[in-house]
Design a protein around this motif. Structure first.
Motif, PDB file in Angstrom:
ATOM      1  N   TYR A  99       0.831  -1.197   0.000  1.00 34.10           N
ATOM      2  CA  TYR A  99       0.000   0.000   0.000  1.00 34.10           C
ATOM      3  C   TYR A  99       0.873   1.257   0.000  1.00 34.10           C
ATOM      4  O   TYR A  99       2.006   1.254   0.489  1.00 34.10           O
ATOM      5  CB  TYR A  99      -0.893   0.056   1.244  1.00 34.10           C
ATOM      6  N   LYS A 100       0.276   2.335  -0.529  1.00 38.76           N
ATOM      7  CA  LYS A 100       0.875   3.661  -0.417  1.00 38.76           C
ATOM      8  C   LYS A 100       0.022   4.491   0.526  1.00 38.76           C
ATOM      9  O   LYS A 100      -1.209   4.389   0.522  1.00 38.76           O
ATOM     10  CB  LYS A 100       0.972   4.339  -1.784  1.00 38.76           C
ATOM     11  N   THR A 101       0.674   5.303   1.364  1.00 43.34           N
ATOM     12  CA  THR A 101      -0.063   6.114   2.324  1.00 43.34           C
ATOM     13  C   THR A 101      -0.667   7.338   1.643  1.00 43.34           C
ATOM     14  O   THR A 101      -0.089   7.903   0.714  1.00 43.34           O
ATOM     15  CB  THR A 101       0.841   6.572   3.478  1.00 43.34           C
ATOM     16  N   VAL A 102      -1.840   7.746   2.115  1.00 38.44           N
ATOM     17  CA  VAL A 102      -2.545   8.936   1.628  1.00 38.44           C
ATOM     18  C   VAL A 102      -3.088   9.669   2.855  1.00 38.44           C
ATOM     19  O   VAL A 102      -3.141   9.103   3.949  1.00 38.44           O
ATOM     20  CB  VAL A 102      -3.704   8.562   0.668  1.00 38.44           C
ATOM     21  N   PRO A 103      -3.499  10.940   2.716  1.00 33.65           N
ATOM     22  CA  PRO A 103      -4.082  11.636   3.867  1.00 33.65           C
ATOM     23  C   PRO A 103      -5.252  10.855   4.458  1.00 33.65           C
ATOM     24  O   PRO A 103      -5.992  10.183   3.751  1.00 33.65           O
ATOM     25  CB  PRO A 103      -4.539  12.974   3.266  1.00 33.65           C
ATOM     26  N   TYR A 104      -5.396  10.940   5.776  1.00 33.50           N
ATOM     27  CA  TYR A 104      -6.423  10.159   6.477  1.00 33.50           C
ATOM     28  C   TYR A 104      -7.827  10.504   5.996  1.00 33.50           C
ATOM     29  O   TYR A 104      -8.199  11.669   5.905  1.00 33.50           O
ATOM     30  CB  TYR A 104      -6.327  10.415   7.985  1.00 33.50           C
ATOM     31  N   ARG A 105      -8.589   9.458   5.634  1.00 34.60           N
ATOM     32  CA  ARG A 105      -9.986   9.613   5.262  1.00 34.60           C
ATOM     33  C   ARG A 105     -10.777   8.476   5.901  1.00 34.60           C
ATOM     34  O   ARG A 105     -10.344   7.310   5.871  1.00 34.60           O
ATOM     35  CB  ARG A 105     -10.172   9.589   3.731  1.00 34.60           C
ATOM     36  N   THR A 106     -11.916   8.798   6.452  1.00 32.96           N
ATOM     37  CA  THR A 106     -12.690   7.809   7.205  1.00 32.96           C
ATOM     38  C   THR A 106     -13.169   6.656   6.343  1.00 32.96           C
ATOM     39  O   THR A 106     -13.381   5.552   6.849  1.00 32.96           O
ATOM     40  CB  THR A 106     -13.904   8.482   7.869  1.00 32.96           C
ATOM     41  N   GLU A 107     -13.331   6.867   5.027  1.00 37.79           N
ATOM     42  CA  GLU A 107     -13.872   5.812   4.168  1.00 37.79           C
ATOM     43  C   GLU A 107     -12.798   4.832   3.695  1.00 37.79           C
ATOM     44  O   GLU A 107     -13.123   3.851   3.023  1.00 37.79           O
ATOM     45  CB  GLU A 107     -14.582   6.418   2.954  1.00 37.79           C
ATOM     46  N   PRO A 109      -9.230   2.274   4.506  1.00 36.05           N
ATOM     47  CA  PRO A 109      -8.478   1.594   5.571  1.00 36.05           C
ATOM     48  C   PRO A 109      -7.376   2.521   6.069  1.00 36.05           C
ATOM     49  O   PRO A 109      -6.787   3.276   5.290  1.00 36.05           O
ATOM     50  CB  PRO A 109      -7.904   0.358   4.873  1.00 36.05           C
ATOM     51  N   SER A 110      -7.083   2.450   7.362  1.00 37.74           N
ATOM     52  CA  SER A 110      -6.141   3.400   7.949  1.00 37.74           C
ATOM     53  C   SER A 110      -5.202   2.709   8.926  1.00 37.74           C
ATOM     54  O   SER A 110      -5.492   1.622   9.432  1.00 37.74           O
ATOM     55  CB  SER A 110      -6.895   4.528   8.680  1.00 37.74           C
ATOM     56  N   LEU A 111      -4.076   3.368   9.181  1.00 33.65           N
ATOM     57  CA  LEU A 111      -3.159   2.893  10.195  1.00 33.65           C
ATOM     58  C   LEU A 111      -3.795   3.044  11.571  1.00 33.65           C
ATOM     59  O   LEU A 111      -4.731   3.830  11.755  1.00 33.65           O
ATOM     60  CB  LEU A 111      -1.844   3.674  10.137  1.00 33.65           C
ATOM     61  N   ASP A 113      -2.901   4.481  14.295  1.00 31.22           N
ATOM     62  CA  ASP A 113      -2.882   5.818  14.901  1.00 31.22           C
ATOM     63  C   ASP A 113      -3.580   6.861  14.036  1.00 31.22           C
ATOM     64  O   ASP A 113      -3.580   8.047  14.380  1.00 31.22           O
ATOM     65  CB  ASP A 113      -1.451   6.256  15.183  1.00 31.22           C
ATOM     66  N   LYS A 114      -4.176   6.436  12.923  1.00 33.91           N
ATOM     67  CA  LYS A 114      -4.921   7.310  12.015  1.00 33.91           C
ATOM     68  C   LYS A 114      -4.062   8.434  11.435  1.00 33.91           C
ATOM     69  O   LYS A 114      -4.580   9.481  11.024  1.00 33.91           O
ATOM     70  CB  LYS A 114      -6.165   7.886  12.703  1.00 33.91           C
ATOM     71  N   SER A 115      -2.739   8.234  11.431  1.00 34.83           N
ATOM     72  CA  SER A 115      -1.870   9.244  10.823  1.00 34.83           C
ATOM     73  C   SER A 115      -2.016   9.259   9.310  1.00 34.83           C
ATOM     74  O   SER A 115      -1.824  10.302   8.668  1.00 34.83           O
ATOM     75  CB  SER A 115      -0.408   8.974  11.203  1.00 34.83           C
ATOM     76  N   TYR A 116      -2.338   8.102   8.718  1.00 37.56           N
ATOM     77  CA  TYR A 116      -2.536   7.983   7.279  1.00 37.56           C
ATOM     78  C   TYR A 116      -3.640   6.966   7.007  1.00 37.56           C
ATOM     79  O   TYR A 116      -3.878   6.056   7.809  1.00 37.56           O
ATOM     80  CB  TYR A 116      -1.273   7.494   6.569  1.00 37.56           C
ATOM     81  N   SER A 117      -4.273   7.113   5.841  1.00 36.03           N
ATOM     82  CA  SER A 117      -5.036   6.027   5.240  1.00 36.03           C
ATOM     83  C   SER A 117      -4.138   5.354   4.211  1.00 36.03           C
ATOM     84  O   SER A 117      -3.048   5.848   3.909  1.00 36.03           O
ATOM     85  CB  SER A 117      -6.320   6.549   4.589  1.00 36.03           C
ATOM     86  N   VAL A 118      -4.591   4.231   3.674  1.00 32.08           N
ATOM     87  CA  VAL A 118      -3.751   3.500   2.718  1.00 32.08           C
ATOM     88  C   VAL A 118      -4.570   3.100   1.499  1.00 32.08           C
ATOM     89  O   VAL A 118      -5.769   2.842   1.592  1.00 32.08           O
ATOM     90  CB  VAL A 118      -3.133   2.242   3.359  1.00 32.08           C
TER      91      VAL A 118
END
Length: 311
Positions: A99-107, A109-111, A113-118
C-alpha cells in the motif's frame, strides 16, 4: 450431570456449563494464557472424581508483525526500488499486500494511529516477500506500508510502520525551505512549507530511526502548522524533513544533520541543475580562523586554502 473441572498448570478453574457439555472459555486470550490445560469430572456428594485427562498445551504467541524495508530511500532517475515485507513468525503460507499512504480519510483503511489512510498498489497481493517499483520516479515519492495474511478465513497482521521514498527531481505543489543540510548545535533553525498555486493544508513532517512525526514536536516553538522555528538546535533534531500538502503530495526532502563537531560543510539543500555554480562553505564552530580548510571529493583532496570558501 457430572461436575467437570478444568485445570491450568495444576490450578483448578471454575467450570462453565453449556448445552453441549462442560467447557471453559478463554476470552480475548493473551500471551499470559499459554500453558498446559487438562480437565476431570466429578459427581455425587461427597464428590467422586475421575482421573485428569491427558494434558493439552496451548501456545499463544504475540500478534504477528509485518516489517517493511526499502532498498533505497533516495531516488535517482531510472532507479528501481524493492519493497521487502517480513513477518517474524515460524509459519508459512503468507500472502503479502502492498500500500501507499494517503491523507487520512474515514472511508479508507487506515493505520492504527490514524496518521494515514492507505491505498493498495497495482497487483498488490502476492506470495512474494518483495514488490518492485521499476522504474521508480517522482510520483512514487511518499510513504509505503505492507501487511501479510494467511489461512482461510484470512488472518491479517497489522500494517507495518511506514517507510518513505524521496525523489531528487520532484516537482510538487509544496516545498521545504531550509538553506542547508548541516548545522551546529545550539543554533537557530527555521523550516517552512512553501505552498504553490492553490495548494493548502501543508504540514511539516520528520522521519528518524524511531519513526515519523507530524508537525512541530514539543521542544520546538511552532509558528503555524507548516512552519517551525527551532531556537536552539541539538543532535536530537537530526532527521529527514519534508512537507505534505492537503491533497497528499510530498515535497522535496532534506536530510538535516545537527553536529557538535568543530566544522560542518554548507552546501545546497536541494538538487543542483547541471551547468549551475555551487558554493561550498566551511564554517568553524570557534573564533580562531587561522586554520587551513581542506575540501575532499569521494575521499580525495581537491582544494585547500586558509579561507573557508570554494567556488
Amino acid at each position: 450431570m457430572p461436575e467437570k473441572l478444568c485445570q491450568r498448570n495444576g490450578q483448578d478453574s471454575e467450570p462453565v456449563e453449556t448445552t453441549s457439555g462442560s467447557s471453559y472459555k478463554l476470552n480475548q486470550v493473551s500471551v499470559s494464557d499459554r500453558g498446559q490445560y487438562r480437565c476431570r469430572a466429578g459427581r455425587g456428594d461427597p464428590v467422586y472424581y475421575t482421573q485428569y485427562s491427558e494434558p493439552v498445551y496451548i501456545l499463544i504467541t504475540d500478534q504477528p508483525k509485518a516489517v517493511l524495508s526499502i532498498s533505497t530511500q533516495w531516488l535517482n532517475p531510472g532507479d528501481s526500488v524493492n519493497l521487502i515485507c517480513e513477518v517474524k513468525e515460524p509459519f508459512t503460507g503468507w500472502r503479502f499486500s502492498w500500500y501507499k499512504t494517503v491523507p487520512y480519510r474515514t472511508e479508507l483503511p487506515s493505520l492504527l494511529d490514524k496518521s494515514y489512510s492507505v491505498e493498495p498498489l497495482s497487483g498488490y497481493e502476492t506470495t512474494e516477500e518483495s514488490y518492485t517499483l521499476s522504474p521508480a520516479g517522482p510520483t512514487d515519492t511518499g510513504g509505503y506500508v505492507c501487511r501479510a495474511g494467511r489461512g482461510a478465513p484470512v488472518y491479517y497482521t497489522d500494517y507495518s510502520e511506514p517507510q518513505y521514498l524521496w525523489s531528487g527531481d520532484l516537482q510538487s505543489s509544496v516545498s521545504l525551505s531550509p538553506n542547508r543540510t548541516q548545522h551546529f548545535t545550539l543554533k537557530s533553525l527555521y523550516l517552512s512549507c512553501d505552498q504553490k498555486g492553490n495548494s493548502t493544508g501543508g504540514r511539516l513532517m520528520r522521519y528518524t530511526e524511531t519513526g515519523v512525526e507530524s508537525g512541530c514536536s514539543s521542544n520546538w516553538r511552532s509558528i503555524t502548522g507548516s512552519t517551525c522555528n527551532i531556537t536552539s538546535t541539538s543532535t536530537w533534531d537530526s532527521g529527514v524533513y519534508w512537507c505534505e500538502s492537503g491533497s497528499g503530495q510530498s515535497s522535496n526532502a532534506v536530510n538535516i544533520t545537527v553536529s557538535v563537531g568543530a566544522v560542518i560543510l554548507e552546501s545546497p539543500a536541494h538538487p543542483v541543475t547541471e551547468g549551475n555554480s555551487v558554493t561550498l562553505q566551511f564554517p568553524f564552530n570557534q573564533t580562531n580562523m587561522n586554520i587551513t580548510a581542506e575540501f575532499y571529493k569521494d575521499g580525495e583532496l581537491i582544494y585547500n586554502e586558509t579561507t573557508n570558501k570554494i567556488m
